[in-house]
Write an enzyme that holds these catalytic residues in place. Structure first.
Site, PDB file in Angstrom:
ATOM      1  N   HIS A 244     -38.547  79.766  15.761  1.00 56.15           N
ATOM      2  CA  HIS A 244     -38.350  80.026  17.187  1.00 56.15           C
ATOM      3  C   HIS A 244     -37.780  78.823  17.917  1.00 56.15           C
ATOM      4  CE1 HIS A 244     -41.578  83.477  17.176  1.00 56.15           C
ATOM      5  NE2 HIS A 244     -40.564  83.693  16.343  1.00 56.15           N
TER       6      HIS A 244
ATOM      7  N   ASP B 217     -42.597  80.401  13.660  1.00 52.50           N
ATOM      8  CA  ASP B 217     -42.737  80.143  15.094  1.00 52.50           C
ATOM      9  C   ASP B 217     -41.925  78.896  15.427  1.00 52.50           C
ATOM     10  OD1 ASP B 217     -43.886  79.954  17.826  1.00 52.50           O
ATOM     11  OD2 ASP B 217     -45.364  81.369  17.051  1.00 52.50           O
TER      12      ASP B 217
END
Length: 449
Positions: free
Chosen positions: A278, A255
């Site tokens: 991310h 993430d």
């Protein structure tokens, strides 16, 4: 009182581990610029006396025995010491610890010196039923503490990631119902004057580090690693906190490498190698029509590689508040899918209804962002709210080229106003509307932050 030979041995040992860690980080990725000069540490030079070793309180360290109580006993004793104290976790041992809270306030400053390994229970079925499944190691109401050393914190998150409720675990990429709480590995609540330095962290069930309602936090030389497909494993999450400095670290996760939540201001992120993951994100902000205020955020001198996003601001429709005073500069992108992104239509479900309220975004600067991007998405994606446009966006000295082929995808803009640097950026940002919007902005933005 710690005798001088033992103090010297610990000092030399610390220096060796620190040097090895620096070599490890430099081999993984070189930073785009020299490491920044750090501000003076908040915790001064402390005598390592008294020393509270977890072994002295009965810790076994064989990776099987439950060493929670010895850690708690060492913490309680150090916390009540009148002089600055060291809680010592020696090398060559692996300590299994259940979910626990280390509470303050303490009488003096503390160093939590981790040279060995600390690991969590092995998955949800090994977690005691009466223990919270939302957090593992919690530090609460601490003023003046440093966590440092050459050891490793292992969240043992693999079995948590495989819960049916996790993203993409169901048929055809769906999410199935069922218990879904997963613990944050290390969490700080209502704490101040913190230093986290030199640690290695891996495989957290959810966020690796989280700071809630904290003030004056220095994070330096961390190495955080989880698989690219491990869900919700943000490296460092900061929320309702201020004066946070994140330097010289390597973060690879499933993430965001760093995520910044509501109520956060005065954050500096420098010399970070991020990816896979991310990217570095502000948000998501404003879920369920909530207020979110974020200001004075600096991200610079960093590398983002093989990531779904680069530098991103993401907000839900229906929220309110403002994001202001954000600067991104001197950032290298390597094969990143969305290098520059504002997404005011963030939605984790299949569809989210349009709403007229939105978090106001203004005063965002992108300068010296260069490298390569994945052509499945445009290099710049500035999707602002229909009702509340983004204003005062400035983009300059951007050079983003396709990682493969020659086709350059045109940037995407929606209701975004500012200065796109004419045609000096690659690709040119002709879609950014010059100047300011013609209509007055709604009163639910900056004036409520």
């Amino acid at each position: 009182m710690l005798h001088f030979p033992l103090f010297l041995a610990i000092t030399l040992h610390s220096f060796t581990l620190s040097a090895q860690h620096r070599i490890l980080v430099s081999q993984i990725s070189a930073s785009p610029s020299p490491a920044p000069q750090l501000p003076p540490p908040l915790i001064g030079v402390m005598s390592p006396s008294p020393l509270f070793s977890v072994l002295s309180y009965g810790a076994v360290g064989n990776g099987v025995a439950d060493d929670t109580q010895p850690f708690k006993m060492a913490w309680d004793a150090a916390c009540q010491a009148n002089d600055p104290a060291v809680i010592f976790v020696p090398m060559h041992y692996t300590f299994m610890i259940q979910s626990t809270i280390f509470s303050g306030p303490c009488k003096s400053e503390l160093i939590f010196r981790i040279e060995g390994n600390i690991m969590a229970p092995d998955g949800p079925h090994s977690w005691p039923k009466n223990n919270s499944k939302r957090q593992w190691l919690v530090f609460y109401r601490i003023d003046g503490m440093s966590i440092q050393g050459g050891g490793t914190i292992d969240g043992r998150g693999q079995k948590w990631w495989e819960l049916p409720c996790k993203p993409h675990r169901g048929p055809k990429g769906t999410t199935l119902p069922g218990p879904c709480d997963s613990p944050v590995a290390v969490r700080f609540f209502w704490s101040s004057n913190l230093v986290v330095k030199g640690m290695k962290m891996k495989n957290s069930p959810q966020f690796h580090f989280r700071f809630d309602s904290c003030h004056n936090v220095h994070i330096e030389s961390l190495y955080i690693k989880s698989p690219a497909l491990s869900p919700n494993t943000d490296g460092i999450h900061v929320e309702n906190s201020n004066n946070v400095y994140i330097y010289n670290s390597v973060i690879a996760s499933g993430d965001d490498c760093v995520s910044i939540g509501a109520g956060t201001f005065n954050v500096e992120i420098r010399n970070i190698t991020c990816g896979p993951g991310h990217g570095i994100s502000i948000g998501s902000l404003g879920p369920r029509n909530t207020r979110a205020c974020v200001k004075n955020i600096t991200v610079r001198d960093s590398v983002i590689k093989q990531s779904d996003n680069g530098v991103r601001i993401k907000t839900w429709q229906g929220g309110y508040g403002a994001v202001t005073g954000v600067s991104y500069s001197n950032i290298v992108m390597e094969g990143v899918r969305n290098p520059i992104m504002i997404d005011q239509y963030y939605c984790t479900g299949k569809s989210c209804a349009n709403q007229t309220a939105a978090v106001y975004i203004s005063g965002i600067s992108y300068k010296g962002i260069k490298g390569t991007y994945d052509v499945r998405s445009p290099a710049m994606h500035l999707a602002c709210s229909d009702a509340v446009p983004c204003t005062n966006l400035t983009v300059s000295d951007v050079e983003l080229l396709p990682v493969q082929g020659q086709r350059i995808v045109d940037p995407y803009c929606w209701n975004a106003y500012g200065d796109g640097g004419d045609d000096l950026n690659i690709p040119p940002l002709f879609c950014l509307i010059e100047g300011a919007p013609p209509l007055l902005l709604p009163s639910n933005g900056l004036d409520q932050c």
